[in-house]
Write an enzyme that holds these catalytic residues in place. Structure first.
Site, PDB file in Angstrom:
ATOM      1  CG  ASP A 199       2.257   5.053  -6.981  1.00 43.05           C
ATOM      2  OD1 ASP A 199       1.555   4.172  -7.210  1.00 43.05           O
ATOM      3  OD2 ASP A 199       2.379   6.209  -7.031  1.00 43.05           O
ATOM      4  CE  LYS A 242     -12.484  -0.791  -9.561  1.00 49.47           C
ATOM      5  NZ  LYS A 242     -11.407  -1.640  -8.931  1.00 49.47           N
ATOM      6  CE1 TYR A 245     -13.588   2.658  -8.870  1.00 48.88           C
ATOM      7  CE2 TYR A 245     -15.981   1.980  -9.181  1.00 48.88           C
ATOM      8  CZ  TYR A 245     -14.778   1.906  -8.694  1.00 48.88           C
ATOM      9  OH  TYR A 245     -14.802   0.871  -7.428  1.00 48.88           O
ATOM     10  CG  ASP A 302      -2.210   0.713   0.795  1.00 46.84           C
ATOM     11  OD1 ASP A 302      -3.260   0.084   1.293  1.00 46.84           O
ATOM     12  OD2 ASP A 302      -2.003   2.233   0.953  1.00 46.84           O
TER      13      ASP A 302
HETATM   14  N1  LIG Z   1     -15.873   0.070  -0.977  1.00 45.77           N
HETATM   15  C1  LIG Z   1     -16.701  -0.197  -2.278  1.00 45.77           C
HETATM   16  O1  LIG Z   1     -17.989  -0.014  -2.051  1.00 45.77           O
HETATM   17  C2  LIG Z   1     -16.420  -0.681  -3.283  1.00 45.77           C
HETATM   18  C3  LIG Z   1     -17.327  -0.958  -4.332  1.00 45.77           C
HETATM   19  C4  LIG Z   1     -16.815  -1.781  -5.530  1.00 45.77           C
HETATM   20  C5  LIG Z   1     -15.409  -1.952  -5.821  1.00 45.77           C
HETATM   21  N2  LIG Z   1     -14.741  -1.358  -4.832  1.00 45.77           N
HETATM   22  C6  LIG Z   1     -13.286  -1.803  -5.143  1.00 45.77           C
HETATM   23  O2  LIG Z   1     -12.386  -2.424  -4.354  1.00 45.77           O
HETATM   24  C7  LIG Z   1     -11.002  -1.956  -4.307  1.00 45.77           C
HETATM   25  C8  LIG Z   1     -10.787  -1.891  -2.756  1.00 45.77           C
HETATM   26  O3  LIG Z   1     -11.471  -0.598  -2.047  1.00 45.77           O
HETATM   27  P1  LIG Z   1     -11.920  -0.102  -0.868  1.00 45.77           P
HETATM   28  O4  LIG Z   1     -13.125  -0.014  -0.797  1.00 45.77           O
HETATM   29  O5  LIG Z   1     -11.400  -1.173   0.037  1.00 45.77           O
HETATM   30  O6  LIG Z   1     -10.966   1.113  -0.530  1.00 45.77           O
HETATM   31  P2  LIG Z   1     -10.001   1.704   0.274  1.00 45.77           P
HETATM   32  O7  LIG Z   1      -9.786   3.115  -0.099  1.00 45.77           O
HETATM   33  O8  LIG Z   1     -10.476   1.399   1.868  1.00 45.77           O
HETATM   34  O9  LIG Z   1      -8.552   0.947   0.000  1.00 45.77           O
HETATM   35  C9  LIG Z   1      -8.007   1.175  -0.965  1.00 45.77           C
HETATM   36  C10 LIG Z   1      -6.516   1.086  -0.966  1.00 45.77           C
HETATM   37  O10 LIG Z   1      -5.721   1.030  -1.862  1.00 45.77           O
HETATM   38  C11 LIG Z   1      -4.535   1.833  -1.646  1.00 45.77           C
HETATM   39  N3  LIG Z   1      -4.130   2.390  -2.966  1.00 45.77           N
HETATM   40  C12 LIG Z   1      -4.514   3.454  -3.641  1.00 45.77           C
HETATM   41  N4  LIG Z   1      -3.615   3.675  -4.546  1.00 45.77           N
HETATM   42  C13 LIG Z   1      -2.548   2.921  -4.481  1.00 45.77           C
HETATM   43  C14 LIG Z   1      -1.521   2.891  -5.333  1.00 45.77           C
HETATM   44  N5  LIG Z   1      -1.211   3.774  -6.327  1.00 45.77           N
HETATM   45  N6  LIG Z   1      -0.643   1.982  -4.676  1.00 45.77           N
HETATM   46  C15 LIG Z   1      -0.693   1.192  -3.740  1.00 45.77           C
HETATM   47  N7  LIG Z   1      -2.121   1.267  -2.911  1.00 45.77           N
HETATM   48  C16 LIG Z   1      -2.619   2.072  -3.368  1.00 45.77           C
HETATM   49  C17 LIG Z   1      -5.184   3.055  -0.625  1.00 45.77           C
HETATM   50  O11 LIG Z   1      -4.035   3.777   0.050  1.00 45.77           O
HETATM   51  C18 LIG Z   1      -6.081   2.318   0.260  1.00 45.77           C
HETATM   52  O12 LIG Z   1      -5.336   1.807   1.413  1.00 45.77           O
HETATM   53  C19 LIG Z   1     -10.831  -1.202  -5.001  1.00 45.77           C
HETATM   54  O13 LIG Z   1     -10.575  -1.488  -6.341  1.00 45.77           O
HETATM   55  C20 LIG Z   1     -12.383  -0.564  -5.256  1.00 45.77           C
HETATM   56  O14 LIG Z   1     -12.490   0.189  -6.435  1.00 45.77           O
HETATM   57  C21 LIG Z   1     -14.957  -0.901  -3.520  1.00 45.77           C
END
Ligand SMILES: NC(=O)c1ccc[n+]([C@@H]2O[C@H](COP(=O)([O-])OP(=O)(O)OC[C@H]3O[C@@H](n4cnc5c(N)ncnc54)[C@H](O)[C@@H]3O)[C@@H](O)[C@H]2O)c1
Length: 337
Positions: A153, A247, A243, A129
């Site tokens: 990153d 996706k 987005y 992360d």
């Molecule tokens: N939360 C929802 O409702 C939801 C719904 C559909 C899809 N998603 C997908 O689920 C996945 C996880 O999302 P989440 O809800 O847990 O979000 P979150 O924001 O809680 O966690 C995402 C993590 O990714 C890390 N991150 C972002 N850019 C980065 C990079 N360049 N390098 C390394 N780390 C990086 C962030 O620091 C964060 O810790 C994502 O792909 C998101 O699109 C989430």
């Protein structure tokens, strides 16, 4: 003799609390304080009171027990006595024993839940992360399990190299979970910086890291990759143009990879989450995009990240031995609306 209402615990669902004469005013009070409308509260119906309190940043310690006692005439009943318990994670001991699993986005939300479950099921987890401090917290929380935090990153070539170097020669599985949201902007409002950021993380991040990992899996003749997509990978009404397009690209990458590397024993699948209780929030949302989406939103419950981890770890594990190229909606049924 008047019949006693059933006992409530911190792990009873909010739906159960709302049906309980003493539980209902407590939950409504919390919702009101948090500025939640009726629809938002309904979305949380399958979550427990504990989930709700844990997701509240300023909740004082001991609040769950205090509210449970208030609802049960001063008593804190055990889960065995209580009614309407929320879903709880069931660990499969040793499912990832001897395996090295890379998890991106491991500091928060779904990635954190995947890293945690994989480690508790015996895996060596390379937890990736941008957020160094939260990765360290994860490592401390999982003391006694194998967590290798890598602050990197995923959009940079150096980031991908650092992850593969930390993993070492053997990489059994890769969970591409890290992702960023857009601002719900429809195409005529999309700004280049947002478009570039969303594609950099959600698409190029997956491409760069997976490309770096594949040679190890090809040499080993086995591997499991899971790309986290979204409801926005299946329809046009879940997010903005950037987005949604990113996706959909994740689905394309998943299918291409599944086809190309099947001869090497590498399986690639995707999970498409619906609404999940994580740190992910849109900011400065487009008024037009928000209004269009609100009119379409399915009235479905929000899930805890552990529920997503259950699907993702299934696809990372040998339990999904015959599954390759699947796009698995994990959304309570939203994709059928
Ligand atoms: N939360 C929802 O409702 C939801 C719904 C559909 C899809 N998603 C997908 O689920 C996945 C996880 O999302 P989440 O809800 O847990 O979000 P979150 O924001 O809680 O966690 C995402 C993590 O990714 C890390 N991150 C972002 N850019 C980065 C990079 N360049 N390098 C390394 N780390 C990086 C962030 O620091 C964060 O810790 C994502 O792909 C998101 O699109 C989430």
């Amino acid at each position: 003799m008047t019949e006693q209402p059933p006992a409530l615990s911190g792990n009873s669902t909010l739906a159960t609390w709302l049906q309980h004469p003493a539980g209902e005013p407590i939950v409504r009070g919390i919702a009101e304080q948090a500025g939640m409308d009726e629809r938002a509260l309904a979305g949380l119906r399958n979550l427990s009171l504990r989930h709700l309190v844990e997701a509240s940043p300023n909740a004082p310690e001991g609040l769950v027990d205090q509210l449970v006692a208030q609802a049960n005439g001063g008593r804190v009943p055990s889960d065995d006595e209580a009614t309407g318990l929320a879903w709880a994670e069931q660990i499969t001991p040793g499912r990832f024993a001897g395996r090295t699993v890379i998890v991106t986005g491991a500091a928060s939300g779904i990635g954190r839940a995947v890293a945690s479950r994989t480690a508790r099921e015996g895996g060596r987890v390379i937890a990736v992360d941008l957020a160094a401090e939260r990765l360290e917290e994860l490592r401390e929380e999982l003391a006694g399990h194998e967590i290798v935090p890598v602050t990197a990153d995923i959009t940079s070539a150096e980031g991908a190299e650092a992850v593969v170097a930390a993993a070492g020669e053997r990489i059994d599985a890769l969970a591409n979970v890290a992702g960023v949201m857009d601002d719900f902007a429809p195409l005529h409002e999309v700004q280049d910086p947002m478009l570039e950021k969303v594609f950099a993380v959600n698409v190029f991040g997956i491409v760069r890291l997976t490309r770096a990992v594949l040679p190890r899996m090809m040499d080993a003749g086995r591997g499991a990759i899971v790309n986290v997509a979204s409801e926005a990978a299946l329809r046009g009404s879940s997010s903005g143009a950037a987005y949604t397009a990113s996706k959909h690209a994740v689905v394309g990458l998943t299918k291409s990879n599944a086809f190309m590397y099947e001869p090497y024993g590498i399986r690639t699948n995707s999970v498409a989450p619906g609404g999940t209780l994580t740190g992910m929030r849109p900011t400065n949302t487009s008024e037009y995009g928000q209004q269009r989406m609100d009119a379409q939103r399915a009235d479905l419950p929000i899930a805890v990240p552990q529920a997503l981890a259950a699907s993702i770890t299934f696809l990372l594990s040998d339990d999904s031995v015959n599954v390759n190229g699947a796009i698995l909606p994990c959304d309570g049924g939203e994709s059928v609306y």
